[in-house]
Design a protein around this motif. Structure first.
Motif, PDB file in Angstrom:
ATOM      1  N   GLN A  56      -3.832   3.936  63.073  1.00  0.00           N
ATOM      2  CA  GLN A  56      -4.971   4.493  62.239  1.00  0.00           C
ATOM      3  C   GLN A  56      -6.065   3.812  61.936  1.00  0.00           C
ATOM      4  O   GLN A  56      -6.110   2.518  61.784  1.00  0.00           O
ATOM      5  N   GLY A  57      -7.269   4.291  62.518  1.00  0.00           N
ATOM      6  CA  GLY A  57      -8.649   3.477  62.437  1.00  0.00           C
ATOM      7  C   GLY A  57      -8.883   2.974  63.711  1.00  0.00           C
ATOM      8  O   GLY A  57      -9.871   2.749  63.889  1.00  0.00           O
ATOM      9  N   LEU A  58      -7.922   2.926  64.791  1.00  0.00           N
ATOM     10  CA  LEU A  58      -8.242   2.363  65.938  1.00  0.00           C
ATOM     11  C   LEU A  58      -8.352   3.175  67.021  1.00  0.00           C
ATOM     12  O   LEU A  58      -8.696   2.979  68.336  1.00  0.00           O
ATOM     13  N   VAL A  89       1.557  -6.728  59.428  1.00  0.00           N
ATOM     14  CA  VAL A  89       2.366  -6.769  60.588  1.00  0.00           C
ATOM     15  C   VAL A  89       3.625  -6.491  60.336  1.00  0.00           C
ATOM     16  O   VAL A  89       4.387  -6.151  61.203  1.00  0.00           O
ATOM     17  N   PRO A  90       4.320  -6.796  59.173  1.00  0.00           N
ATOM     18  CA  PRO A  90       5.632  -6.147  58.778  1.00  0.00           C
ATOM     19  C   PRO A  90       5.659  -4.608  58.943  1.00  0.00           C
ATOM     20  O   PRO A  90       6.625  -4.078  59.541  1.00  0.00           O
ATOM     21  N   GLY A  91       4.611  -4.086  58.484  1.00  0.00           N
ATOM     22  CA  GLY A  91       4.447  -2.535  58.555  1.00  0.00           C
ATOM     23  C   GLY A  91       4.512  -2.066  59.958  1.00  0.00           C
ATOM     24  O   GLY A  91       5.145  -1.195  60.431  1.00  0.00           O
ATOM     25  N   LEU A  92       3.619  -2.949  60.815  1.00  0.00           N
ATOM     26  CA  LEU A  92       3.729  -2.349  62.377  1.00  0.00           C
ATOM     27  C   LEU A  92       5.123  -2.608  63.088  1.00  0.00           C
ATOM     28  O   LEU A  92       5.293  -1.697  63.724  1.00  0.00           O
ATOM     29  N   LEU A  93       5.628  -3.772  62.716  1.00  0.00           N
ATOM     30  CA  LEU A  93       7.132  -3.929  63.408  1.00  0.00           C
ATOM     31  C   LEU A  93       8.074  -2.837  62.912  1.00  0.00           C
ATOM     32  O   LEU A  93       8.874  -2.552  63.467  1.00  0.00           O
ATOM     33  N   ALA A  94       7.844  -2.464  61.626  1.00  0.00           N
ATOM     34  CA  ALA A  94       8.759  -1.220  61.124  1.00  0.00           C
ATOM     35  C   ALA A  94       8.271   0.040  61.607  1.00  0.00           C
ATOM     36  O   ALA A  94       8.700   1.211  61.343  1.00  0.00           O
ATOM     37  N   GLY A  95       7.038   0.165  62.397  1.00  0.00           N
ATOM     38  CA  GLY A  95       6.897   1.283  62.958  1.00  0.00           C
ATOM     39  C   GLY A  95       5.837   2.178  62.166  1.00  0.00           C
ATOM     40  O   GLY A  95       5.566   3.255  62.385  1.00  0.00           O
ATOM     41  N   VAL A  96       5.267   1.471  61.293  1.00  0.00           N
ATOM     42  CA  VAL A  96       4.211   2.254  60.406  1.00  0.00           C
ATOM     43  C   VAL A  96       2.855   1.699  60.862  1.00  0.00           C
ATOM     44  O   VAL A  96       2.239   0.755  60.830  1.00  0.00           O
ATOM     45  N   PHE A  97       2.226   3.012  61.574  1.00  0.00           N
ATOM     46  CA  PHE A  97       0.781   2.721  62.084  1.00  0.00           C
ATOM     47  C   PHE A  97      -0.190   3.424  61.347  1.00  0.00           C
ATOM     48  O   PHE A  97      -1.360   3.665  61.745  1.00  0.00           O
ATOM     49  N   GLY A  98       0.014   3.766  60.129  1.00  0.00           N
ATOM     50  CA  GLY A  98      -1.113   4.567  59.356  1.00  0.00           C
ATOM     51  C   GLY A  98      -0.389   4.859  58.074  1.00  0.00           C
ATOM     52  O   GLY A  98       1.017   4.955  57.649  1.00  0.00           O
ATOM     53  N   LYS A 100       0.858   7.905  55.200  1.00  0.00           N
ATOM     54  CA  LYS A 100       1.853   8.882  55.429  1.00  0.00           C
ATOM     55  C   LYS A 100       1.354  10.132  55.709  1.00  0.00           C
ATOM     56  O   LYS A 100       1.665  10.834  56.793  1.00  0.00           O
ATOM     57  N   SER A 101       0.079  10.379  55.204  1.00  0.00           N
ATOM     58  CA  SER A 101      -0.820  11.606  55.625  1.00  0.00           C
ATOM     59  C   SER A 101      -1.415  11.516  56.881  1.00  0.00           C
ATOM     60  O   SER A 101      -1.349  12.514  57.631  1.00  0.00           O
ATOM     61  N   TYR A 102      -1.854  10.383  57.266  1.00  0.00           N
ATOM     62  CA  TYR A 102      -2.278  10.239  58.720  1.00  0.00           C
ATOM     63  C   TYR A 102      -1.163  10.446  59.875  1.00  0.00           C
ATOM     64  O   TYR A 102      -1.120  11.203  60.510  1.00  0.00           O
ATOM     65  N   LEU A 103       0.253   9.874  59.351  1.00  0.00           N
ATOM     66  CA  LEU A 103       1.257  10.065  60.466  1.00  0.00           C
ATOM     67  C   LEU A 103       1.781  11.591  60.463  1.00  0.00           C
ATOM     68  O   LEU A 103       2.166  12.116  61.405  1.00  0.00           O
ATOM     69  N   ALA A 104       1.584  12.188  59.251  1.00  0.00           N
ATOM     70  CA  ALA A 104       2.089  13.554  59.215  1.00  0.00           C
ATOM     71  C   ALA A 104       1.112  14.472  60.042  1.00  0.00           C
ATOM     72  O   ALA A 104       1.474  15.257  60.812  1.00  0.00           O
ATOM     73  N   ARG A 105      -0.287  14.234  59.999  1.00  0.00           N
ATOM     74  CA  ARG A 105      -1.086  14.745  60.778  1.00  0.00           C
ATOM     75  C   ARG A 105      -0.858  14.771  62.184  1.00  0.00           C
ATOM     76  O   ARG A 105      -0.897  15.625  63.111  1.00  0.00           O
ATOM     77  N   CYS A 106      -0.561  13.408  62.676  1.00  0.00           N
ATOM     78  CA  CYS A 106      -0.472  13.148  63.916  1.00  0.00           C
ATOM     79  C   CYS A 106       0.909  13.867  64.657  1.00  0.00           C
ATOM     80  O   CYS A 106       1.246  14.138  65.459  1.00  0.00           O
ATOM     81  N   ALA A 107       1.930  13.914  63.481  1.00  0.00           N
ATOM     82  CA  ALA A 107       3.110  14.525  64.123  1.00  0.00           C
ATOM     83  C   ALA A 107       2.830  15.860  64.165  1.00  0.00           C
ATOM     84  O   ALA A 107       3.571  16.462  65.018  1.00  0.00           O
TER      85      ALA A 107
END
Length: 140
Positions: A56-58, A89-98, A100-107
């Motif tokens: 998100q944002g990139l 960094v811990p979030g990215l490693l856990a697969g969190v790239f944005g 919740k609402s951003y990830l839901a829109r992407c899905a």
């Protein structure tokens, strides 16, 4: 709130040192323009690579903006000043790239032949019901 005691300060420093050991931290980060990926070298010797467009944002950033990645908070985060983007960094490693609402829109935005076939098999998307107030009105 009162003053911190020496014991409280010492305990906080011990917790911070423990977190530095346990949690993954960035040692360096760079943008690989040829492959459109962000490469993060971790303090434990491991590396993590992710497509820049996934975060998100990139997703719409220019390569020059992506190359300006900085490390925050003793390696706990990545920062792009011109984009006003911070990623954990811990979030990215856990697969969190944005968020919740951003990830839901992407899905929900993903399209594939399999997804289209499944929707058709279920009868497609139901039509929106119109209430009496909007019935008969034309919309531009």
């Amino acid at each position: 709130m009162g003053e911190l005691t020496e014991a409280e300060i010492d305990a906080a420093l011990r917790r911070g040192a423990q977190v530095q050991i346990i949690e993954p931290r960035a040692d360096s980060a760079r943008y690989d323009r040829a492959n459109d990926r962000v490469i993060v070298e971790l303090t434990n010797g491991c590396a993590f690579v992710f497509p820049a467009r996934l975060a998100q944002g990139l997703e719409d950033a220019a390569p020059e903006q992506l190359e300006a990645v900085e490390i925050l908070g003793a390696g706990a985060g990545l920062h792009w000043e011109a984009l006003d983007v911070d990623l954990s960094v811990p979030g990215l490693l856990a697969g969190v790239f944005g968020t919740k609402s951003y990830l839901a829109r992407c899905a929900g935005a993903s399209r594939s032949p399999a997804k289209a076939a499944a929707a058709r098999a279920k009868g497609g998307r139901p039509r929106k019901e119109r209430n009496d107030k909007t019935a008969g009105k034309s919309h531009r």
